[in-house]
Enzyme design. Structure first.
Site, mmCIF file in Angstrom:
data_model
loop_
_atom_site.group_PDB
_atom_site.id
_atom_site.type_symbol
_atom_site.label_atom_id
_atom_site.label_comp_id
_atom_site.label_asym_id
_atom_site.label_seq_id
_atom_site.Cartn_x
_atom_site.Cartn_y
_atom_site.Cartn_z
ATOM 1 N N GLY A 190 0.838 -1.213 0.000
ATOM 2 C CA GLY A 190 0.000 0.000 0.000
ATOM 3 C C GLY A 190 0.867 1.254 0.000
ATOM 4 O O GLY A 190 1.891 1.297 0.681
ATOM 5 N N ARG B 247 0.971 -4.987 -5.853
ATOM 6 C CA ARG B 247 1.135 -6.262 -5.142
ATOM 7 C C ARG B 247 1.420 -7.294 -6.242
ATOM 8 O O ARG B 247 0.804 -7.264 -7.309
ATOM 9 C CB ARG B 247 -0.126 -6.596 -4.366
ATOM 10 C CG ARG B 247 -0.534 -5.421 -3.457
ATOM 11 C CD ARG B 247 -1.295 -5.850 -2.252
ATOM 12 N NE ARG B 247 -2.025 -4.738 -1.673
ATOM 13 C CZ ARG B 247 -1.652 -4.087 -0.565
ATOM 14 N NH1 ARG B 247 -0.566 -4.420 0.085
ATOM 15 N NH2 ARG B 247 -2.392 -3.110 -0.094
ATOM 16 N N ALA C 195 -13.450 9.751 21.342
ATOM 17 C CA ALA C 195 -14.550 8.821 21.014
ATOM 18 C C ALA C 195 -15.090 8.141 22.265
ATOM 19 O O ALA C 195 -14.363 7.943 23.244
ATOM 20 C CB ALA C 195 -14.036 7.768 20.041
ATOM 21 N N GLU D 160 -11.070 -1.005 10.340
ATOM 22 C CA GLU D 160 -11.418 -1.769 9.125
ATOM 23 C C GLU D 160 -11.357 -3.284 9.363
ATOM 24 O O GLU D 160 -12.177 -4.043 8.840
ATOM 25 C CB GLU D 160 -10.420 -1.364 8.033
ATOM 26 C CG GLU D 160 -10.543 -2.095 6.728
ATOM 27 C CD GLU D 160 -9.327 -1.829 5.824
ATOM 28 O OE1 GLU D 160 -8.501 -0.940 6.137
ATOM 29 O OE2 GLU D 160 -9.208 -2.527 4.805
ATOM 30 N N ASP E 129 -0.257 1.888 8.499
ATOM 31 C CA ASP E 129 -0.824 1.079 9.589
ATOM 32 C C ASP E 129 0.010 1.019 10.865
ATOM 33 O O ASP E 129 -0.486 0.555 11.890
ATOM 34 C CB ASP E 129 -1.068 -0.357 9.102
ATOM 35 C CG ASP E 129 -2.246 -0.445 8.144
ATOM 36 O OD1 ASP E 129 -2.994 0.546 8.029
ATOM 37 O OD2 ASP E 129 -2.409 -1.501 7.498
ATOM 38 N N GLN F 48 -7.660 8.318 3.615
ATOM 39 C CA GLN F 48 -6.659 8.291 4.688
ATOM 40 C C GLN F 48 -5.258 7.981 4.168
ATOM 41 O O GLN F 48 -4.273 8.226 4.842
ATOM 42 C CB GLN F 48 -7.009 7.217 5.719
ATOM 43 C CG GLN F 48 -8.290 7.484 6.450
ATOM 44 C CD GLN F 48 -8.839 6.208 7.089
ATOM 45 O OE1 GLN F 48 -8.566 5.944 8.238
ATOM 46 N NE2 GLN F 48 -9.603 5.438 6.344
ATOM 47 N N GLY G 294 -6.969 -0.040 8.607
ATOM 48 C CA GLY G 294 -6.208 -0.943 9.483
ATOM 49 C C GLY G 294 -6.835 -2.322 9.428
ATOM 50 O O GLY G 294 -7.724 -2.625 10.217
ATOM 51 N N ARG G 295 -6.405 -3.120 8.438
ATOM 52 C CA ARG G 295 -7.028 -4.437 8.242
ATOM 53 C C ARG G 295 -6.672 -5.369 9.389
ATOM 54 O O ARG G 295 -7.498 -6.096 9.889
ATOM 55 C CB ARG G 295 -6.561 -5.018 6.913
ATOM 56 C CG ARG G 295 -7.360 -6.229 6.479
ATOM 57 C CD ARG G 295 -6.923 -6.704 5.122
ATOM 58 N NE ARG G 295 -7.324 -5.800 4.057
ATOM 59 C CZ ARG G 295 -6.740 -5.748 2.868
ATOM 60 N NH1 ARG G 295 -5.717 -6.515 2.595
ATOM 61 N NH2 ARG G 295 -7.169 -4.901 1.951
ATOM 62 N N GLY H 20 5.838 -2.504 3.557
ATOM 63 C CA GLY H 20 5.526 -3.144 4.834
ATOM 64 C C GLY H 20 6.236 -4.480 4.977
ATOM 65 O O GLY H 20 7.150 -4.797 4.201
ATOM 66 N N ASP H 21 5.787 -5.286 5.948
ATOM 67 C CA ASP H 21 6.547 -6.520 6.213
ATOM 68 C C ASP H 21 6.452 -7.534 5.083
ATOM 69 O O ASP H 21 7.373 -8.336 4.900
ATOM 70 C CB ASP H 21 6.202 -7.124 7.577
ATOM 71 C CG ASP H 21 4.718 -7.252 7.803
ATOM 72 O OD1 ASP H 21 3.952 -7.049 6.839
ATOM 73 O OD2 ASP H 21 4.321 -7.580 8.938
ATOM 74 N N ASP I 132 2.185 -1.019 11.645
ATOM 75 C CA ASP I 132 2.215 -2.402 12.150
ATOM 76 C C ASP I 132 3.527 -3.122 11.836
ATOM 77 O O ASP I 132 3.530 -4.293 11.476
ATOM 78 C CB ASP I 132 1.009 -3.190 11.601
ATOM 79 C CG ASP I 132 0.990 -3.239 10.083
ATOM 80 O OD1 ASP I 132 1.733 -2.462 9.454
ATOM 81 O OD2 ASP I 132 0.237 -4.043 9.527
HETATM 82 P P1 ADP Z 1 3.159 -4.747 2.644
HETATM 83 O O1 ADP Z 1 4.532 -4.665 2.118
HETATM 84 O O2 ADP Z 1 2.529 -3.411 2.820
HETATM 85 O O3 ADP Z 1 3.063 -5.628 3.870
HETATM 86 P P2 ADP Z 1 2.042 -6.908 1.037
HETATM 87 O O4 ADP Z 1 1.981 -7.880 2.158
HETATM 88 O O5 ADP Z 1 0.900 -6.867 0.076
HETATM 89 O O6 ADP Z 1 2.232 -5.395 1.516
HETATM 90 O O7 ADP Z 1 3.379 -7.232 0.232
HETATM 91 C C1 ADP Z 1 3.755 -6.441 -0.873
HETATM 92 C C2 ADP Z 1 4.439 -7.307 -1.904
HETATM 93 O O8 ADP Z 1 5.632 -7.895 -1.344
HETATM 94 C C3 ADP Z 1 3.648 -8.515 -2.379
HETATM 95 O O9 ADP Z 1 2.712 -8.173 -3.371
HETATM 96 C C4 ADP Z 1 4.725 -9.403 -2.933
HETATM 97 O O10 ADP Z 1 5.148 -8.982 -4.195
HETATM 98 C C5 ADP Z 1 5.861 -9.159 -1.932
HETATM 99 N N1 ADP Z 1 5.806 -10.218 -0.911
HETATM 100 C C6 ADP Z 1 4.917 -10.367 0.102
HETATM 101 N N2 ADP Z 1 5.153 -11.484 0.803
HETATM 102 C C7 ADP Z 1 6.223 -12.086 0.218
HETATM 103 C C8 ADP Z 1 6.958 -13.300 0.472
HETATM 104 N N3 ADP Z 1 6.624 -14.126 1.463
HETATM 105 N N4 ADP Z 1 7.997 -13.571 -0.336
HETATM 106 C C9 ADP Z 1 8.343 -12.743 -1.348
HETATM 107 N N5 ADP Z 1 7.696 -11.598 -1.628
HETATM 108 C C10 ADP Z 1 6.648 -11.257 -0.869
HETATM 109 O O1 F6P Z 2 -1.689 0.314 3.432
HETATM 110 C C1 F6P Z 2 -2.301 -0.348 4.486
HETATM 111 C C2 F6P Z 2 -3.743 -0.531 4.164
HETATM 112 O O2 F6P Z 2 -4.257 0.735 3.897
HETATM 113 C C3 F6P Z 2 -4.575 -1.222 5.199
HETATM 114 O O3 F6P Z 2 -4.992 -0.412 6.258
HETATM 115 C C4 F6P Z 2 -5.712 -1.678 4.350
HETATM 116 O O4 F6P Z 2 -6.366 -2.755 4.897
HETATM 117 C C5 F6P Z 2 -5.042 -2.079 3.079
HETATM 118 O O5 F6P Z 2 -3.886 -1.288 2.996
HETATM 119 C C6 F6P Z 2 -5.891 -1.922 1.867
HETATM 120 O O6 F6P Z 2 -5.102 -2.107 0.741
HETATM 121 P P1 F6P Z 2 -5.625 -2.307 -0.732
HETATM 122 O O7 F6P Z 2 -7.093 -2.145 -0.733
HETATM 123 O O8 F6P Z 2 -4.902 -1.271 -1.516
HETATM 124 O O9 F6P Z 2 -5.197 -3.689 -1.087
#
Ligand code: ADP
Ligand code: F6P
Length: 324
Positions: free
Chosen positions: A15, A76, A190, A227, A131, A256, A174-175, A106-107, A133
């Site tokens: 995101g 993604r 709130a 969320e 987030d 947001q 915030g999923r 993110g992670d 997180d």
């Molecule tokens: P965020 O980075 O915000 O946590 P995602 O979890 O959607 O978002 O991960 C973003 C991208 O990172 C994924 O679409 C994928 O390309 C890559 N990714 C996620 N998990 C893995 C994994 N276990 N191994 C390799 N690449 C990953």
């Molecule tokens: O970037 C984090 C976040 O905004 C979360 O709070 C939300 O759940 C998710 O991304 C939504 O992402 P998308 O709809 O773009 O997959």
């Protein structure tokens, strides 16, 4: 011996978050100041696999620090979760002479960085998510802007909610994490704050709160719902039926995640971007930048991903005490 960095890449993944542009700008400018060339990879790992790779100069990142979103785009990419996708990504890095990569996300994005590092491409992650997180850091890029955007919107809903003596459920992003809900819940005063980490799905407690508050003369009742719990519209219908008080749901949604970053997001993202460029240029790999105990630091990605993050019990108890 540390691998020599001649060219590094930078991508944004997952995101988007306000402040990512400030981080990109800092990576580019600090790396160039260190004598290293920079390539921008568009649309996250998807763009890497599609070879959407451009040269970035100092001037390429002019006039972006104030802009929300990410100039590189984000995506993604499920293919990158596979061994073949990761091997192809590492091969493409080698083809373009990319010795190291800064991954802003993110992670999930860190897991991709970790995979590339195992395949010989040096990597460093920067926490980019609204987030908050990510465990190894008390700050993530975009959180500050997102909570301020949500807080302003909630103030506005509160005005009309009070005027009509209504109950309002306001759903924030915030999923899986309730940090936006917790911060806004406290900052907006709130009456109820629902966090995915804590919610027991007992609507009767909320209904009792609303009825008791109305008896005490309160003209509105603001419920901040994360969320991750969702279902705000149906929750509103059930609460209205049980209390007889008009109840409306407002889902703040993607507003947001957009908008010009706050000063804090611009500043922290700039420091983190420059820090990440330095980490990579020094030959380190498999690292992630964080802000902890008042300092910018870097951690091993493995260790960072293994850490567990949870809502502070103390902050949660305070949020409940203040909403009474
Ligand atoms: P965020 O980075 O915000 O946590 P995602 O979890 O959607 O978002 O991960 C973003 C991208 O990172 C994924 O679409 C994928 O390309 C890559 N990714 C996620 N998990 C893995 C994994 N276990 N191994 C390799 N690449 C990953
Ligand atoms: O970037 C984090 C976040 O905004 C979360 O709070 C939300 O759940 C998710 O991304 C939504 O992402 P998308 O709809 O773009 O997959």
């Amino acid at each position: 011996m540390a691998k020599e960095m001649r060219t590094i890449g930078v991508l944004t993944s997952g995101g988007d978050a306000p402040g990512m542009n400030a981080a990109i700008r800092a990576v580019v400018r600090k790396a160039i100041a260190n004598g290293v060339k920079v390539k921008g990879i568009k649309k996250g790992y998807q763009g890497l696999l599609n070879e959407e790779i451009v040269d970035l100069e100092r001037w390429s990142v002019a006039d972006i620090i104030q802009r929300g979103g990410t100039i590189l785009g984000t995506a993604r990419c499920t293919e990158f979760k596979t061994e073949e996708g990761q091997e192809k990504g590492a091969e493409i890095c080698r083809k373009y002479g990319i010795d190291g990569l800064v991954v802003i996300g993110g992670d999930g994005s860190y897991r991709g960085a970790q995979a590339l590092s195992r395949k010989g491409i040096n990597t460093v992650g920067i926490p980019g998510t609204i987030d908050l997180d990510i465990t190894c850091t008390e700050y993530t890029i975009g959180f500050d802007t997102a909570i301020n955007t949500a807080m302003d919107a909630i103030d506005k809903v509160r005005d009309t909610s009070s005027s009509h003596e209504r109950c309002s459920i306001i759903e924030v992003m915030g999923r899986n994490a309730g940090y936006i809900a917790l911060w806004c819940g406290v900052a907006n005063g709130a009456e109820d704050i629902l966090l995915p980490e804590k919610y027991d799905f007992n609507e009767q407690t909320i209904i009792n709160n609303i009825i008791n508050n109305r008896k005490r003369g309160k003209t509105h009742h603001i419920i901040i719902n994360a969320e991750g719990i969702g279902h705000s519209t149906s929750m509103a219908r059930r609460i209205e039926a049980a209390t007889g008080i008009e109840t409306r749901a407002t889902i703040l949604g993607y507003m947001q995640r957009g908008g010009n970053p706050t000063c804090k997001d611009r500043f922290y993202a700039s420091i983190m971007g420059a820090y990440a460029a330095d980490v990579l240029c020094s030959g380190k790999t498999n690292r992630v930048v964080g802000y902890k105990h008042g300092e910018f630091q870097d951690f091993d990605i493995e260790e960072a991903l293994a850490m567990k993050k949870s809502i502070s019990e103390y902050q949660y108890e305070i949020s409940k005490a203040l909403s009474m």
